[in-house]
Scaffold this active site. Structure first.
Site, short mmCIF file in Angstrom:
data_model
loop_
_atom_site.label_atom_id
_atom_site.label_comp_id
_atom_site.label_asym_id
_atom_site.label_seq_id
_atom_site.Cartn_x
_atom_site.Cartn_y
_atom_site.Cartn_z
N HIS A 59 0.84 -1.21 0.00
CA HIS A 59 0.00 0.00 0.00
C HIS A 59 0.88 1.26 0.00
CE1 HIS A 59 -3.61 -2.27 1.17
NE2 HIS A 59 -2.91 -2.85 2.12
C1 BDR Z 1 -3.05 1.07 5.14
O1 BDR Z 1 -3.23 0.59 6.48
C2 BDR Z 1 -2.06 -0.09 6.91
O2 BDR Z 1 -2.32 -1.42 7.15
C3 BDR Z 1 -1.02 0.05 5.84
O3 BDR Z 1 0.22 0.44 6.42
C4 BDR Z 1 -1.56 1.10 4.90
O4 BDR Z 1 -1.04 2.38 5.18
C5 BDR Z 1 -3.84 0.17 4.20
O5 BDR Z 1 -5.21 0.23 4.50
#
Ligand code: BDR
Ligand code: CA
Length: 314
Positions: free
Chosen positions: A240
């Site tokens: 992400h």
């Molecule tokens: C986001 O939430 C966290 O789990 C990850 O670091 C990312 O920034 C994804 O939904």
């Protein structure tokens, strides 16, 4: 070549750590500061992870502590996402404890003072809940025009991960998301629509091991944790946060569209939903560029190469 000044606000976090490793080894940017926020795990862990990680990578970048609670949102009632990131945020990996001190200033002060020092050139990479940035905007009314661009991982124009219509970072502090998206600062939203496709593979882990630098090996270790997580039914090897950084420095791997966005701060089922008017139905002027699609092989190659190119000792 003049490097672009960046500040990274993050809730490190396995994939935040990988994004940080790409950022500190990317030749195009100069990371001026790292600010920590409550999110994936409690702020006491995200701050410690940031400090230890910078020390481990021999990076003399100031790390400051930040918000321990959201202004408003789902994370008030939770302890973040330990199933996804491990209890202390790095998937059970224990880095040597840094003896360096935190920047004594709190995150919102660092954001403001860095923006002033950069005279309108500072870009923010925001890859956790937006609490610190929102507080900075509320405390400093002259801040918004000093920030050149915000690249953020958050939201989804379709779907969600914590709720059917909400993504974790935005849901975890919906009011902060609203304040930041309405700030007038030029921004790019890299949401689940694209990040869920940014999945690394075992082949990438092998390439990182071959490179064998400190950063490449640590990235491979974090990806190994994600392999185990995936195999027990959890999230895949999803990058992400590194994808939000790629949007800033390697835009060729994404396609984006300008549109109006906002965050839902009320609603029985829709708290934390990012409303993105992708089809232009509201007639409102676009306030963000929203990532709609990704070239996955290009992104994976860029990430492995950027992290492996780091000069950190083997
Ligand atoms: C986001 O939430 C966290 O789990 C990850 O670091 C990312 O920034 C994804 O939904
Ligand atoms: Ca994150």
């Amino acid at each position: 070549m003049n490097k672009r000044p960046f500040l990274i606000d993050c809730d490190t976090g396995t994939d935040d750590a990988i994004a940080l490793m790409a950022a500190v080894h990317c030749p195009l940017v100069d990371i001026k500061a790292i600010t920590s926020v409550n999110g994936n795990v409690a702020e006491v862990y995200t701050s410690r992870n940031n400090l230890d990680l910078m020390d481990y990578l021999d990076q003399d970048i100031p790390v400051s502590r930040g918000a321990v609670r959201p202004l408003m949102g789902g994370a008030l009632d939770t302890e973040g996402a330990p199933d996804t990131h491990g209890k202390t945020g790095l998937g059970g990996i224990k880095l040597p404890t840094s003896q360096r001190a935190f920047d004594p200033r709190v995150a919102d002060q660092v954001i403001y003072e860095t923006a002033v020092a950069c005279k309108g050139e500072l870009e923010l990479l925001v890859i956790g809940p937006m609490t610190n940035v929102a507080i900075a905007l509320c405390n400093h009314l002259d801040l918004a025009p000093l920030i050149k661009h915000i690249w953020f991982m958050g939201g989804a124009y379709q779907g969600g991960n914590v709720l059917p219509t909400a993504e974790f970072n935005i849901w975890a502090d919906a009011l902060a998301g609203h304040i930041v998206t309405q700030s007038g600062i030029p921004m790019t939203m890299v949401g689940l629509d694209v990040t869920l496709k940014a999945v690394m593979t075992e082949e990438d882990i092998a390439d990182l091991r071959k490179a064998g630098t400190k950063a490449a090996n640590l990235t491979a270790d974090l990806l190994d944790f994600m392999v185990a997580r995936r195999d027990r039914g959890g999230e895949d090897l999803v990058m992400h946060d590194a994808l939000a950084f790629a949007a800033a420095v390697y835009p060729e791997c994404l396609s984006c569209k300008d549109c109006y966005i906002d965050v839902e701060c009320a609603g029985e089922y829709t708290l934390g939903h990012t409303f993105a008017d992708v089809r232009g139905r509201t007639g409102k002027k676009p306030n963000a560029s929203v990532a709609l699609d990704i070239d996955v092989p290009k992104f994976r190659r860029w990430l492995v190469e950027t992290i492996s190119a780091g000069k950190t000792e083997k």
